[in-house]
Design an enzyme around this catalytic site. Structure first.
Site, PDB file in Angstrom:
ATOM      1  N   HIS A 163      -0.713   1.024  12.431  1.00 54.65           N
ATOM      2  CA  HIS A 163       0.358   1.108  13.428  1.00 54.65           C
ATOM      3  C   HIS A 163       1.472   0.132  13.057  1.00 54.65           C
ATOM      4  O   HIS A 163       1.213  -0.944  12.521  1.00 54.65           O
ATOM      5  CB  HIS A 163      -0.180   0.820  14.824  1.00 54.65           C
ATOM      6  CG  HIS A 163      -1.114   1.874  15.329  1.00 54.65           C
ATOM      7  ND1 HIS A 163      -1.794   1.781  16.526  1.00 54.65           N
ATOM      8  CD2 HIS A 163      -1.494   3.061  14.780  1.00 54.65           C
ATOM      9  CE1 HIS A 163      -2.537   2.861  16.698  1.00 54.65           C
ATOM     10  NE2 HIS A 163      -2.375   3.647  15.648  1.00 54.65           N
ATOM     11  N   ASN A 273      -2.422  13.324  16.198  1.00 54.14           N
ATOM     12  CA  ASN A 273      -3.863  13.471  16.451  1.00 54.14           C
ATOM     13  C   ASN A 273      -3.993  14.100  17.830  1.00 54.14           C
ATOM     14  O   ASN A 273      -4.021  13.379  18.842  1.00 54.14           O
ATOM     15  CB  ASN A 273      -4.585  12.105  16.469  1.00 54.14           C
ATOM     16  CG  ASN A 273      -4.809  11.507  15.106  1.00 54.14           C
ATOM     17  OD1 ASN A 273      -4.359  12.035  14.102  1.00 54.14           O
ATOM     18  ND2 ASN A 273      -5.510  10.391  15.065  1.00 54.14           N
ATOM     19  N   GLY A 305       5.887   6.998   5.288  1.00 51.88           N
ATOM     20  CA  GLY A 305       5.147   6.603   4.101  1.00 51.88           C
ATOM     21  C   GLY A 305       4.347   5.349   4.405  1.00 51.88           C
ATOM     22  O   GLY A 305       3.772   5.217   5.489  1.00 51.88           O
ATOM     23  N   MET A 307       4.195   0.811   4.219  1.00 52.05           N
ATOM     24  CA  MET A 307       5.059  -0.248   4.718  1.00 52.05           C
ATOM     25  C   MET A 307       6.119  -0.710   3.716  1.00 52.05           C
ATOM     26  O   MET A 307       6.910  -1.601   4.025  1.00 52.05           O
ATOM     27  CB  MET A 307       4.229  -1.439   5.184  1.00 52.05           C
ATOM     28  CG  MET A 307       3.415  -2.119   4.096  1.00 52.05           C
ATOM     29  SD  MET A 307       2.265  -3.363   4.747  1.00 52.05           S
ATOM     30  CE  MET A 307       3.365  -4.670   5.283  1.00 52.05           C
ATOM     31  N   HIS A 328       1.156  14.177   8.323  1.00 52.38           N
ATOM     32  CA  HIS A 328       1.557  13.119   9.257  1.00 52.38           C
ATOM     33  C   HIS A 328       2.030  11.867   8.530  1.00 52.38           C
ATOM     34  O   HIS A 328       2.471  10.908   9.173  1.00 52.38           O
ATOM     35  CB  HIS A 328       0.406  12.770  10.190  1.00 52.38           C
ATOM     36  CG  HIS A 328      -0.637  11.847   9.623  1.00 52.38           C
ATOM     37  ND1 HIS A 328      -1.193  12.011   8.378  1.00 52.38           N
ATOM     38  CD2 HIS A 328      -1.227  10.747  10.158  1.00 52.38           C
ATOM     39  CE1 HIS A 328      -2.080  11.043   8.177  1.00 52.38           C
ATOM     40  NE2 HIS A 328      -2.124  10.271   9.231  1.00 52.38           N
ATOM     41  N   GLY A 331      -0.809   9.464   3.594  1.00 52.35           N
ATOM     42  CA  GLY A 331      -2.256   9.597   3.457  1.00 52.35           C
ATOM     43  C   GLY A 331      -2.824   8.557   2.514  1.00 52.35           C
ATOM     44  O   GLY A 331      -2.242   8.255   1.468  1.00 52.35           O
TER      45      GLY A 331
END
Length: 399
Positions: A163, A273, A305, A307, A328, A331
């Protein structure tokens, strides 16, 4: 058609990446999903990787059934972003102070608020529905009743792991240098608690005894277990949406304080999700997107993408073969444990050069090298979305 079919499945499993490049564990999961009798079809996104129960980057269409593992434990996790009127020239040369201000305004990691959010005190926050939303907490699974205070205090908080909150600059085109605000979060602890309780219930149901993977246990339409899951699921998805809305409003107000001239476009928000009721080929299905966004015709979405590598704002192409979905994010290409073994804080500092962010051992598992190349992911799903804007972060806040 830019997809391949995964061999050895009952239902079609359409893959928007090299099927031979999928890690064996994930490929095995996908074949297990494709073998379930309730599955109409599966779409596999280019950011696919192994996940608990069901594969991350999978979109599963089921007839009169849903697998809670195909949603994941962070129900409603997703993204929000808004374009500002600011440009790079408006930002200070030293962004450390702005990053600290964001971290002071929005609790991150395991932190929660001292007092629950009062929506009336947050400028720009949608005011409707809050009383009814919290009233419905009493309708949830009775085993989470004691968590209401925690759920209230965690609303408007980021969490940890992957997050983040970012300040980004648009790359290229007429709006190059335009400042965007972006964040990634979900339903916090209450979503996890609800998900794990329902997963445990599903595994015990008789019709799930002989499944190839008990983590793929399903609820069936018309049963009390399905009704209970859907009730809690819809609430948790709304919690996640409201959680992001609170943080984005707080972030926008923080920027107003520092840059009084700022104005904003309409925000963009998308779950990645979640469950939705949709229809394909004349069949009503429950679509679970675990690590995938809806990309219906004209839908705006956000594909981040890592950080240090930037993100994309996209518009959906409405591709029915993918169940109107897209990836999303980039990955993961390696687990968190492997990333910690492979990379050092010096590697992290090098790979996040130019980004005001944490560069300590606590976030080494989020290093860009642990993720797939976002540009390759975007190239593999060119028929699923069109790029509206390419963004590069200059501030990244993590828990």
């Amino acid at each position: 058609m830019g997809f391949s079919l995964l061999a050895g499945t009952r239902a079609p499993v359409r893959v928007w990446t090299d099927p031979y490049g999928i890690e064996p564990q994930a490929a095995r999961q996908l074949r297990n999903i494709g073998a379930l009798p309730w599955v109409q079809g599966v779409a596999v996104m280019p950011d696919v990787h192994f996940g608990k129960g069901a594969t991350v980057g999978s979109v599963i269409a089921m007839r009169e059934a849903v697998s809670p593992a195909a949603v994941g434990v962070d129900i409603g996790c997703g993204m929000s972003a808004v374009r500002t009127s600011l440009t790079a020239a408006d930002l200070p040369d030293d962004l450390a102070g702005l990053r600290r201000a964001v971290e002071d305004a929005i609790p991150v990691g395991f932190a929660q608020r001292d007092e629950p959010v009062d929506p009336r005190r947050i400028r720009g926050l949608e005011q409707r529905g809050w009383v009814d939303f919290w009233r419905r907490f009493t309708d949830l699974d009775r085993r989470v009743a004691q968590l209401e205070t925690r759920a209230r205090r965690q609303l408007g908080t980021l969490g940890g792991g992957n997050h983040f909150i970012e300040v980004c600059l648009e790359q290229g085109g007429a709006d190059a240098g335009r400042v965007w605000l972006m964040l990634h979060s979900g339903s916090r602890n209450i979503g996890k608690e609800l998900a794990e309780r329902h997963m445990a219930v599903a595994r015990r149901l008789p019709h799930n005894v002989d499944l190839p993977d008990r983590d793929l246990a399903v609820f069936l339409t018309g049963t009390p277990e399905m009704d209970a899951y859907r009730r809690d699921l819809w609430w948790a998805q709304e919690y996640a949406r409201r959680n992001r809305a609170v943080m984005l409003a707080v972030l926008m107000n923080l920027m107003r304080e520092r840059f009084p001239q700022v104005s904003y476009d309409d925000p963009i928000s998308c779950h990645h999700n979640y469950v939705a009721e949709e229809t394909y080929e004349g069949v009503d299905v429950l679509v679970t997107r675990k690590g995938a966004i809806r990309a219906g015709l004209g839908d705006l979405g956000i594909i981040p993408g890592s950080m240090g590598t930037g993100s994309y704002i996209v518009r959906g192409s409405g591709n029915d073969w993918s169940y109107c979905s897209a990836s999303h994010g980039a990955g993961r290409r390696m687990s968190r444990a492997q990333a910690k073994r492979t990379y050092s804080t010096a590697d992290l500092a090098a790979q996040t050069s130019g980004v005001e962010c944490r560069k300590d051992a606590g976030v080494v598992d989020e290093i860009p090298g642990a993720y797939k190349d976002i540009n390759e992911v975007m190239a593999q799903q060119a028929e699923l979305v069109e790029v509206v804007a390419h963004l590069k972060q200059v501030i990244c806040v993590k828990g």
